[in-house]
Design a protein around this motif. Structure first.
Motif, PDB file in Angstrom:
ATOM      1  N   ASN A  43      -9.138  13.172  26.736  1.00  0.00           N
ATOM      2  CA  ASN A  43      -8.460  13.133  25.446  1.00  0.00           C
ATOM      3  C   ASN A  43      -8.338  11.693  24.963  1.00  0.00           C
ATOM      4  OD1 ASN A  43      -8.138  15.899  25.511  1.00  0.00           O
ATOM      5  ND2 ASN A  43      -5.993  15.826  26.170  1.00  0.00           N
ATOM      6  N   ILE A  44      -8.298  11.524  23.642  1.00  0.00           N
ATOM      7  CA  ILE A  44      -8.047  10.206  23.068  1.00  0.00           C
ATOM      8  C   ILE A  44      -6.537  10.022  22.974  1.00  0.00           C
ATOM      9  CG2 ILE A  44      -8.286   8.764  21.021  1.00  0.00           C
ATOM     10  CD1 ILE A  44     -10.922  10.214  20.450  1.00  0.00           C
ATOM     11  N   VAL A  45      -6.048   8.943  23.535  1.00  0.00           N
ATOM     12  CA  VAL A  45      -4.622   8.625  23.458  1.00  0.00           C
ATOM     13  C   VAL A  45      -4.459   7.410  22.552  1.00  0.00           C
ATOM     14  CG1 VAL A  45      -2.534   8.043  24.720  1.00  0.00           C
ATOM     15  CG2 VAL A  45      -4.238   9.533  25.777  1.00  0.00           C
ATOM     16  N   LEU A  46      -3.788   7.626  21.429  1.00  0.00           N
ATOM     17  CA  LEU A  46      -3.563   6.552  20.466  1.00  0.00           C
ATOM     18  C   LEU A  46      -2.240   5.883  20.810  1.00  0.00           C
ATOM     19  CD1 LEU A  46      -4.525   8.555  17.244  1.00  0.00           C
ATOM     20  CD2 LEU A  46      -6.005   7.090  18.641  1.00  0.00           C
ATOM     21  N   SER A  47      -2.340   4.742  21.446  1.00  0.00           N
ATOM     22  CA  SER A  47      -1.122   4.064  21.903  1.00  0.00           C
ATOM     23  C   SER A  47      -0.587   3.160  20.805  1.00  0.00           C
ATOM     24  CB  SER A  47      -1.413   3.244  23.164  1.00  0.00           C
ATOM     25  OG  SER A  47      -2.440   2.311  22.916  1.00  0.00           O
ATOM     26  N   GLY A  48       0.638   2.768  20.951  1.00  0.00           N
ATOM     27  CA  GLY A  48       1.283   1.876  19.997  1.00  0.00           C
ATOM     28  C   GLY A  48       2.650   1.486  20.511  1.00  0.00           C
ATOM     29  N   GLU A  49       3.456   0.975  19.622  1.00  0.00           N
ATOM     30  CA  GLU A  49       4.818   0.563  19.965  1.00  0.00           C
ATOM     31  C   GLU A  49       5.812   1.350  19.110  1.00  0.00           C
ATOM     32  OE1 GLU A  49       5.780  -1.181  22.432  1.00  0.00           O
ATOM     33  OE2 GLU A  49       3.819  -1.883  23.118  1.00  0.00           O
ATOM     34  N   GLY A  50       5.626   2.671  19.102  1.00  0.00           N
ATOM     35  CA  GLY A  50       6.471   3.538  18.280  1.00  0.00           C
ATOM     36  C   GLY A  50       7.930   3.527  18.665  1.00  0.00           C
ATOM     37  N   GLY A  51       8.249   3.067  19.865  1.00  0.00           N
ATOM     38  CA  GLY A  51       9.649   2.975  20.262  1.00  0.00           C
ATOM     39  C   GLY A  51      10.421   1.929  19.498  1.00  0.00           C
ATOM     40  N   HIS A  52       9.700   1.061  18.781  1.00  0.00           N
ATOM     41  CA  HIS A  52      10.354  -0.033  18.071  1.00  0.00           C
ATOM     42  C   HIS A  52      10.426   0.198  16.563  1.00  0.00           C
ATOM     43  CE1 HIS A  52      10.632  -2.512  21.669  1.00  0.00           C
ATOM     44  NE2 HIS A  52       9.425  -2.065  21.979  1.00  0.00           N
ATOM     45  N   VAL A  53      10.246   1.449  16.137  1.00  0.00           N
ATOM     46  CA  VAL A  53      10.433   1.750  14.718  1.00  0.00           C
ATOM     47  C   VAL A  53      11.909   1.588  14.364  1.00  0.00           C
ATOM     48  CG1 VAL A  53       8.474   3.345  14.664  1.00  0.00           C
ATOM     49  CG2 VAL A  53      10.768   4.226  15.148  1.00  0.00           C
ATOM     50  N   ASP A  54      12.188   1.472  13.069  1.00  0.00           N
ATOM     51  CA  ASP A  54      13.580   1.339  12.625  1.00  0.00           C
ATOM     52  C   ASP A  54      14.377   2.593  12.956  1.00  0.00           C
ATOM     53  OD1 ASP A  54      13.226  -1.196  11.535  1.00  0.00           O
ATOM     54  OD2 ASP A  54      12.580  -0.401   9.603  1.00  0.00           O
ATOM     55  N   LEU A  55      15.638   2.413  13.271  1.00  0.00           N
ATOM     56  CA  LEU A  55      16.529   3.530  13.541  1.00  0.00           C
ATOM     57  C   LEU A  55      17.128   4.035  12.233  1.00  0.00           C
ATOM     58  CD1 LEU A  55      18.058   5.273  15.650  1.00  0.00           C
ATOM     59  CD2 LEU A  55      19.853   3.516  15.607  1.00  0.00           C
TER      60      LEU A  55
END
Length: 324
Positions: free
Chosen positions: A156-168
């Motif tokens: 599978n293709i895993v699209l990684s990122g830093e989604g944990g740092h989105v605004d709350l």
């Protein structure tokens, strides 16, 4: 029999295991404290010396690393380990298939091999479309997020990122107060500030302050208070944690329609299965105004497997050997 050597390398602990190629349950798992070893190679040597499989029978090495893996030098934030891909390849041998994965990419790859008993459904919906995108989300030391795109052939293709740092985002007065409280400490409040071990502590402290109490407990102390059942702030903090988790996951689903489901891993949520089942998690996830009907059918699961990252490494190792 051909085997893979797999490892999940964090800042504090390094988990090593073996797995036969095309099998996915980690075997001979050992957990090393990184501080006890000067380098990754010292820890690897210790594991290899004591495992039951000779290196001649290991055809693939897959490492999951807590941090970026596409840099010239891979470094760890909480210990002095560092290495290059070329150094790892040379250490194990040029004839060995090798891959370095981000730790949450590895969790994404485990979706290919999880069994029904590895998952707990949260909410009413459990039907997934295995050909559609999925999200993996994990709250632990930090907040990990990755999008998984299934493939008919290959991993599978895993699209990684830093989604944990989105605004709350907040949706009521209590949440507004928590955000204001945290803004006095941080210029910007990200989702990770409330959805992590540190985040649970932040929520507790903010709710205590809202009640006129100055008190901050560690995440383990909050866990002890929840077991004792004598701290209403701890109970309110965990409930708010699950509500924030629902809000963030709902936003992810709005970003990518994940009919393949949302899979919650990490060190925190699996400890509180009964609590999340009773919480406002799903309601918060679905509270998206006009888009409620879009979000509501998306199923959510908690990953119960003890080593999802290692399982993902095992899955990827099988693809590596098959490709070779």
């Amino acid at each position: 029999m051909s085997h893979a050597l797999i490892a999940d390398l964090g800042g504090t602990n390094a988990r090593f295991a073996l797995v036969p190629i095309h099998e996915y349950t980690p075997q001979e798992v050992r957990v090393f404290a990184c501080k006890n070893y000067e380098s990754f190679f010292d820890a690897a040597a210790d594991y290899i010396e004591h495992c039951s499989v000779d290196m001649d029978n290991i055809d693939a090495i897959v490492l999951a690393i807590a941090g970026p893996v596409d840099l010239p030098i891979i470094r760890f934030s909480n210990n002095p380990w560092q290495f290059t891909r070329a150094e790892v390849q040379a250490y194990f041998g040029e004839d060995k298939a090798l891959e370095l994965l981000n730790d949450f990419d590895a969790v994404g790859h485990c979706l290919e091999v999880l069994k029904p008993e590895d998952l707990m459904v949260i909410g009413e919906h459990s039907e997934v479309d295995s050909k559609e995108a999925a999200w993996v989300v994990g709250a632990g030391t930090g907040l990990g997020v990755a999008c998984v795109v299934p493939q008919d052939v290959g991993p599978n293709i895993v699209l990684s990122g830093e989604g944990g740092h989105v605004d709350l985002a907040t949706c009521n007065e209590q949440e507004d107060d928590i955000l204001r409280f945290l803004r006095t400490r941080h210029e910007r409040v990200s989702a990770e500030r409330v959805l992590s071990g540190m985040g649970l502590e932040n929520i507790y402290e903010a709710l205590a302050s809202r009640s006129g109490i100055e008190r901050r407990l560690t995440a383990p102390q909050i866990g002890d208070a929840l077991k004792a059942g004598d701290d209403p702030i701890a109970e309110a903090a965990l409930e708010q944690f699950f509500v924030f988790l629902g809000r963030v996951i709902g936003d992810l689903v709005l970003s990518v329609e994940s009919r393949g489901g949302v899979y919650i891993a990490g060190g925190i949520v699996p400890r509180y299965i009964n609590e999340i089942q009773k919480s406002g998690f799903r309601n918060a996830m679905q509270e998206k105004g006009r888009m409620k009907e879009f979000v509501s059918p998306i199923p959510t699961f908690v990953v119960l497997s003890e080593y999802p990252g290692l399982m993902g490494c095992a899955c990827y190792a099988s693809h590596l050997v098959s490709k070779a």
